[in-house]
Design a protein around this motif. Structure first.
Motif, PDB file in Angstrom:
ATOM      1  N   UNK A 181      44.191  51.839  58.180  1.00  0.00           N
ATOM      2  CA  UNK A 181      42.998  52.459  57.605  1.00  0.00           C
ATOM      3  C   UNK A 181      43.265  52.797  56.141  1.00  0.00           C
ATOM      4  N   UNK A 182      42.781  51.930  55.268  1.00  0.00           N
ATOM      5  CA  UNK A 182      43.075  52.090  53.830  1.00  0.00           C
ATOM      6  C   UNK A 182      42.414  53.325  53.226  1.00  0.00           C
ATOM      7  N   UNK A 183      41.522  53.957  53.998  1.00  0.00           N
ATOM      8  CA  UNK A 183      40.909  55.190  53.481  1.00  0.00           C
ATOM      9  C   UNK A 183      41.889  56.354  53.554  1.00  0.00           C
ATOM     10  N   UNK A 184      42.928  56.184  54.373  1.00  0.00           N
ATOM     11  CA  UNK A 184      43.883  57.264  54.605  1.00  0.00           C
ATOM     12  C   UNK A 184      45.106  57.082  53.704  1.00  0.00           C
ATOM     13  N   UNK A 185      45.384  58.106  52.889  1.00  0.00           N
ATOM     14  CA  UNK A 185      46.567  58.085  52.027  1.00  0.00           C
ATOM     15  C   UNK A 185      47.486  59.195  52.494  1.00  0.00           C
ATOM     16  N   UNK A 186      48.688  58.810  52.955  1.00  0.00           N
ATOM     17  CA  UNK A 186      49.536  59.810  53.578  1.00  0.00           C
ATOM     18  C   UNK A 186      50.361  60.612  52.583  1.00  0.00           C
ATOM     19  N   UNK A 187      51.065  59.921  51.715  1.00  0.00           N
ATOM     20  CA  UNK A 187      51.960  60.631  50.788  1.00  0.00           C
ATOM     21  C   UNK A 187      51.701  60.137  49.381  1.00  0.00           C
ATOM     22  N   UNK A 188      52.299  60.833  48.429  1.00  0.00           N
ATOM     23  CA  UNK A 188      52.259  60.289  47.074  1.00  0.00           C
ATOM     24  C   UNK A 188      53.638  60.425  46.459  1.00  0.00           C
ATOM     25  N   UNK A 189      53.850  59.726  45.380  1.00  0.00           N
ATOM     26  CA  UNK A 189      55.151  59.770  44.737  1.00  0.00           C
ATOM     27  C   UNK A 189      55.046  59.325  43.297  1.00  0.00           C
ATOM     28  N   UNK A 190      56.172  59.385  42.596  1.00  0.00           N
ATOM     29  CA  UNK A 190      56.195  58.894  41.220  1.00  0.00           C
ATOM     30  C   UNK A 190      57.415  58.020  41.023  1.00  0.00           C
ATOM     31  N   UNK A 191      57.315  57.145  40.059  1.00  0.00           N
ATOM     32  CA  UNK A 191      58.448  56.306  39.705  1.00  0.00           C
ATOM     33  C   UNK A 191      58.461  56.197  38.186  1.00  0.00           C
ATOM     34  N   UNK A 192      59.655  56.316  37.616  1.00  0.00           N
ATOM     35  CA  UNK A 192      59.766  56.243  36.155  1.00  0.00           C
ATOM     36  C   UNK A 192      60.282  54.877  35.725  1.00  0.00           C
ATOM     37  N   UNK A 193      59.783  54.398  34.595  1.00  0.00           N
ATOM     38  CA  UNK A 193      60.182  53.071  34.109  1.00  0.00           C
ATOM     39  C   UNK A 193      60.147  53.053  32.594  1.00  0.00           C
ATOM     40  N   UNK A 194      60.911  52.088  32.018  1.00  0.00           N
ATOM     41  CA  UNK A 194      60.896  51.957  30.557  1.00  0.00           C
ATOM     42  C   UNK A 194      59.739  51.078  30.102  1.00  0.00           C
ATOM     43  N   UNK A 195      59.387  50.133  30.958  1.00  0.00           N
ATOM     44  CA  UNK A 195      58.273  49.215  30.658  1.00  0.00           C
ATOM     45  C   UNK A 195      57.337  49.221  31.860  1.00  0.00           C
ATOM     46  N   UNK A 196      56.030  49.271  31.613  1.00  0.00           N
ATOM     47  CA  UNK A 196      55.053  49.162  32.698  1.00  0.00           C
ATOM     48  C   UNK A 196      54.199  47.916  32.452  1.00  0.00           C
ATOM     49  N   UNK A 197      54.078  47.098  33.494  1.00  0.00           N
ATOM     50  CA  UNK A 197      53.209  45.920  33.402  1.00  0.00           C
ATOM     51  C   UNK A 197      52.077  46.092  34.408  1.00  0.00           C
ATOM     52  N   UNK A 198      50.861  46.170  33.887  1.00  0.00           N
ATOM     53  CA  UNK A 198      49.706  46.311  34.773  1.00  0.00           C
ATOM     54  C   UNK A 198      49.184  44.932  35.123  1.00  0.00           C
ATOM     55  N   UNK A 199      49.074  44.686  36.422  1.00  0.00           N
ATOM     56  CA  UNK A 199      48.550  43.407  36.898  1.00  0.00           C
ATOM     57  C   UNK A 199      47.794  43.651  38.202  1.00  0.00           C
ATOM     58  N   UNK A 200      46.955  44.672  38.175  1.00  0.00           N
ATOM     59  CA  UNK A 200      46.211  45.067  39.378  1.00  0.00           C
ATOM     60  C   UNK A 200      44.907  44.293  39.516  1.00  0.00           C
ATOM     61  N   UNK A 201      44.666  43.351  38.618  1.00  0.00           N
ATOM     62  CA  UNK A 201      43.431  42.560  38.653  1.00  0.00           C
ATOM     63  C   UNK A 201      42.374  43.173  37.749  1.00  0.00           C
ATOM     64  N   UNK A 202      41.427  42.322  37.329  1.00  0.00           N
ATOM     65  CA  UNK A 202      40.451  42.764  36.328  1.00  0.00           C
ATOM     66  C   UNK A 202      39.505  43.838  36.835  1.00  0.00           C
ATOM     67  N   UNK A 203      39.424  44.000  38.167  1.00  0.00           N
ATOM     68  CA  UNK A 203      38.573  45.058  38.706  1.00  0.00           C
ATOM     69  C   UNK A 203      39.323  46.372  38.882  1.00  0.00           C
ATOM     70  N   UNK A 204      40.638  46.362  38.701  1.00  0.00           N
ATOM     71  CA  UNK A 204      41.422  47.573  38.988  1.00  0.00           C
ATOM     72  C   UNK A 204      42.264  48.053  37.808  1.00  0.00           C
ATOM     73  N   UNK A 205      42.790  47.129  37.010  1.00  0.00           N
ATOM     74  CA  UNK A 205      43.652  47.536  35.892  1.00  0.00           C
ATOM     75  C   UNK A 205      42.962  48.522  34.937  1.00  0.00           C
TER      76      UNK A 205
END
Ligand SMILES: Cc1cc2nc3c(=O)[nH]c(=O)nc-3n(C[C@H](O)[C@H](O)[C@H](O)COP(=O)(O)OP(=O)(O)OC[C@H]3O[C@@H](n4cnc5c(N)ncnc54)[C@H](O)[C@@H]3O)c2cc1C
Lengths: 550, 176
Positions: A226-250
């Motif tokens: 059930x994608x409506x349900x989000x159980x946990x959250x977290x963070x991740x650190x990076x030196x470079x971020x590449x967004x490639x979530x698609x043109x409807x999401x990025x």
């Protein structure tokens, strides 16, 4: 809340994400990919419309205001659900002006300068030309109809292993026979073998800056069923971020990050293009198919083959003529769209309202086997704009999987409308000639225009006022954030876009490697193709050096 | 009954018995209702199940207003939408799903699922639904799969050249 570190963090694992992941991992960087969808394997790809089968698990369908977007939602992204038609964009596309009154593409990109990158993709995926024996009944019918009305028609280049393909036409739910070449069969396994980590069911929400000039990325863990349900959250650190979530999401992720990152360039979440798409449904007269086109198949049938095939196999490119004015160039491609989403928008040809539901509609459903869908890719005007982001992801989720409501607003300009009308009229002329069929376009009234090819919502360009990214795909005013998916493509392509998205992602990599080196990451550019082939690499060596500024 | 009448307007069918009021009976053969529209709407995964409790009284409210506006006498023993003729149901749904209607999203979702019950039966496993003779899948002529539940079509091509290719095509098959 879990907290973690990586060197390069990639959001999304479709064409844009997978290609970057492979090259950076192969070059020695520590790469982590966060993908909001599940990780499906060959055995998970069902031939089943049941809710909860791969047909709904692997998709994201977001209804906007005037435009709905269908995309992939799984490891491999749109490449898992795509039809694998992989043409290069025609030369004139790169010279387009669109709505800004001057060339939309960065000066340094043309068909000639992109061709070596297309070659790399063709070798890596690989992409091959089909012949007439590979062309399905539906493609053959479209070719014969084009020929009958004095037009040419081409078997399309594809990323399909035809020897393995069973023509089941279930390829939208993922390929059960491993015939379709998706990111799951090339770039992603190669990235993993070089140490990249892929985390499925991790939906990125926003990005913020760390005190040392890197980035902290926030994600939610999405329930597997059930994608409506989000159980946990977290963070991740990076030196470079590449967004490639698609043109409807990025662009939505960037909009949500604006509070933490500071002002976004004007082009973020603007200039969205649906690749000018239209779908027309022809209902064939089987007798005329036999008499007029001289076609017949086994058991004495003329056609009745809508269920059989492998997506688009034949396209008419007669209107991809650079001498024609902008907004009157388009391709016309035969396509298969399955029931479910694929029939509701079909209208009764020549009928009175209602044409998308009701008793006449039921009569055409009974003739479904005699349907032929023609897909038009025209030049639109980049008129899509994203409204304020929803609380998570890029949509308010309605269904357990697949269906959501998003903030994209698309109000077609007269340019786009006239391009659509010209293309619609031409398919009508071809398909209704000598009584072959009756045809009507899909209605835009129900869920707006409909695209499987979202583009340009965060585009590259030379001009800060009309592009979100520098020509090297780095987000303006936010060094260290790159965008390599369909949102970087400046505008409609008049053909299927995955080949161009992939070529641009390949082209972006040398610059990203350079930026990573500048941030202290020990990484090199120059990996061979995922299967070890090297002719594609040879073709881009010089270009790569100049893109890295060496 | 109100939802059945909505589903039957999207993909109409034959009356199940002479006093079937929900089904208008304007089309031969089963329609969305017999294809399982109500079962599908009551499947939680669609995301609209919880909203049905609101949609039903809203639809009857709209039907009542429509009847008043157009001078229709409704049978008081039936829910208002059910009491409308097929043609009036159609006109009302056209109005509710029109661009700019504030409740458009809800009525379109309802129509989408009513249509899907007939054309793809997403509340059922497709191979099983075909084996059990699902009326919508059968009406559309969808064939049955091989014994392992997968479809294969060994015959798929006319197997000959059917047009001239565009003169500006590259050797690898792309537009030049
Ligand atoms: C049914 C269908 C058929 C198609 N057929 C063709 C075809 O034949 N030829 C062609 O050229 N193109 C085709 N396309 C289009 C093609 O699939 C897309 O153009 C292409 O996949 C886009 O690549 P991308 O890298 O931009 O994004 P995608 O491939 O869409 O990848 C984006 C990924 O990011 C993930 N994601 C989104 N938001 C988040 C988040 N917040 N956090 C983490 N992950 C996130 C998504 O789940 C997805 O996996 C088709 C598309 C569809 C839907």
């Amino acid at each position: 809340m879990t907290s973690d570190k990586t060197e390069v963090l990639i959001v999304g694992s479709g064409f844009g994400g997978a290609i970057a992941a492979y090259h950076l991992a192969a070059g020695g960087a520590k790469v982590t990919v966060l993908e909001r969808g599940p990780w499906l394997e060959t055995k998970d790809f069902d031939h089943d419309f049941l809710l909860g089968s791969s047909y709904t698990r692997a998709f994201d369908f977001v209804v906007g205001d005037g435009m709905s977007v269908l995309g992939g939602n799984c490891v491999g992204g749109g490449s898992v659900v795509y039809f694998a038609a992989m043409p290069r964009a025609p030369r004139f596309v790169f010279e387009r002006h669109g709505s800004i009154g001057r060339r939309m593409w960065p000066a340094e990109i043309s068909r000639d300068t992109l061709d070596p990158w297309y070659d790399r993709v063709a070798e890596a995926i690989p992409v091959t030309q089909q012949d007439w024996n590979d062309v399905t009944y539906s493609g053959g019918l479209w070719a014969a109809a084009c020929h009958h009305s004095g037009r040419t028609a081409n078997p399309t280049p594809v990323a399909i292993d035809n020897a393995k393909c069973t023509n089941c036409n279930w390829m939208m739910g993922g390929c059960r026979f491993d015939a379709k070449r998706s990111m799951l069969t090339n770039y992603l396994p190669a990235a993993i073998s070089h140490g990249a980590t892929i985390r499925p069911l991790h939906e990125v929400q926003k990005i913020e800056r760390t005190h040392d000039g890197g980035y902290r990325v926030h994600y939610n863990i999405v329930d597997d069923v059930d994608y409506r349900v989000h159980s946990e959250s977290g963070v991740i650190e990076a030196k470079i971020v590449i967004l490639a979530a698609g043109a409807g999401a990025t662009p939505v992720i960037l909009q949500r990050s604006e509070e933490a990152l500071g002002k976004m360039p004007h082009g973020v979440g603007r200039y969205f293009s649906g690749n000018g798409e239209r779908l027309n449904t022809a209902i064939l007269n089987e007798d005329k198919v036999r008499e007029v086109l001289g076609l017949s198949r086994e058991d004495g049938l003329a056609y009745e083959a809508n269920q059989i095939g492998k997506g688009p196999t034949v396209a008419c490119w007669d209107r991809l003529d650079e001498k024609l004015p902008e907004y009157s160039r388009y391709s016309m491609e035969q396509l298969y769209f399955p029931p479910g989403l694929g029939t509701i928008l079909a209208q009764v040809p020549g009928g009175d309202a209602p044409t998308w539901f009701g008793k006449e509609k039921k009569e055409i459903l009974k003739r479904w086997r005699s349907w032929l869908t023609i897909f038009l890719m025209t030049e639109d005007d980049n008129e899509g704009v994203f409204g304020p982001p929803p609380p998570t992801g890029n949509a308010f989720r309605v269904s357990q999987q697949m269906l959501g409501r998003g903030a994209l607003k698309y109000d077609p300009t007269p340019n786009t409308l006239s391009g659509w009308a010209k293309a619609d009229a031409e398919v009508k002329e071809i398909m209704e000639k000598d009584g072959l069929a009756t045809i009507a376009p899909w209605t835009n009234d129900v869920v707006g225009a409909y695209t499987v090819h979202p583009l340009a919502s965060c585009r590259i360009g030379d001009d800060a006022a009309t592009s979100a990214l520098h020509p090297n795909h780095e987000l303006r005013d936010h060094p260290g954030i790159f965008v390599t998916d369909g949102s970087a493509v400046p505008g409609a392509l008049t053909v299927n876009p995955a080949m161009t998205i992939a070529a641009l992602a390949e082209r972006a990599v040398p610059g990203i490697v350079k930026a990573a080196q500048n941030r202290g990451i020990d990484v090199k550019y120059g990996a061979p193709s995922p299967d070890g082939s090297i002719s594609g690499r040879r073709g881009v060596t010089k270009l790569a050096l100049s893109l890295a500024g060496d | 009954m109100t939802l059945e009448a909505y589903a039957d307007t999207i993909v109409p069918g034959e009356k199940r018995h002479p006093d079937d009021h929900a089904i208008a009976g304007v089309s031969e053969g089963p329609g969305s209702v017999e294809a399982g529209a109500i079962e599908l709407l009551e499947t939680e995964a669609t995301g609209i199940t919880a909203g049905l409790d609101f949609l039903v009284p809203m639809l009857n409210g709209h039907a009542k207003a429509y009847a008043e506006e157009h001078g229709r006498d409704l049978d008081p023993s039936l829910p208002e939408f059910v009491a409308l003729s097929y043609e009036d149901r159609v006109q009302l749904i056209l109005k509710l799903t029109k661009n700019g209607h504030p409740e458009k999203d809800g009525w379109v979702s309802l129509a989408l699922f009513c249509n899907m019950a007939f054309d793809s039966a997403p509340h059922l496993s497709t191979a099983q639904a075909l084996a059990d003779g699902h009326p919508g899948l059968r009406a559309m002529g969808i064939t049955t799969p091989d014994a392992d539940g997968l479809w294969r079509f060994p015959n798929y091509s006319y197997g000959r050249k059917l047009a001239e290719v565009h003169p500006d095509t590259t050797p690898s098959g792309s537009p030049a």
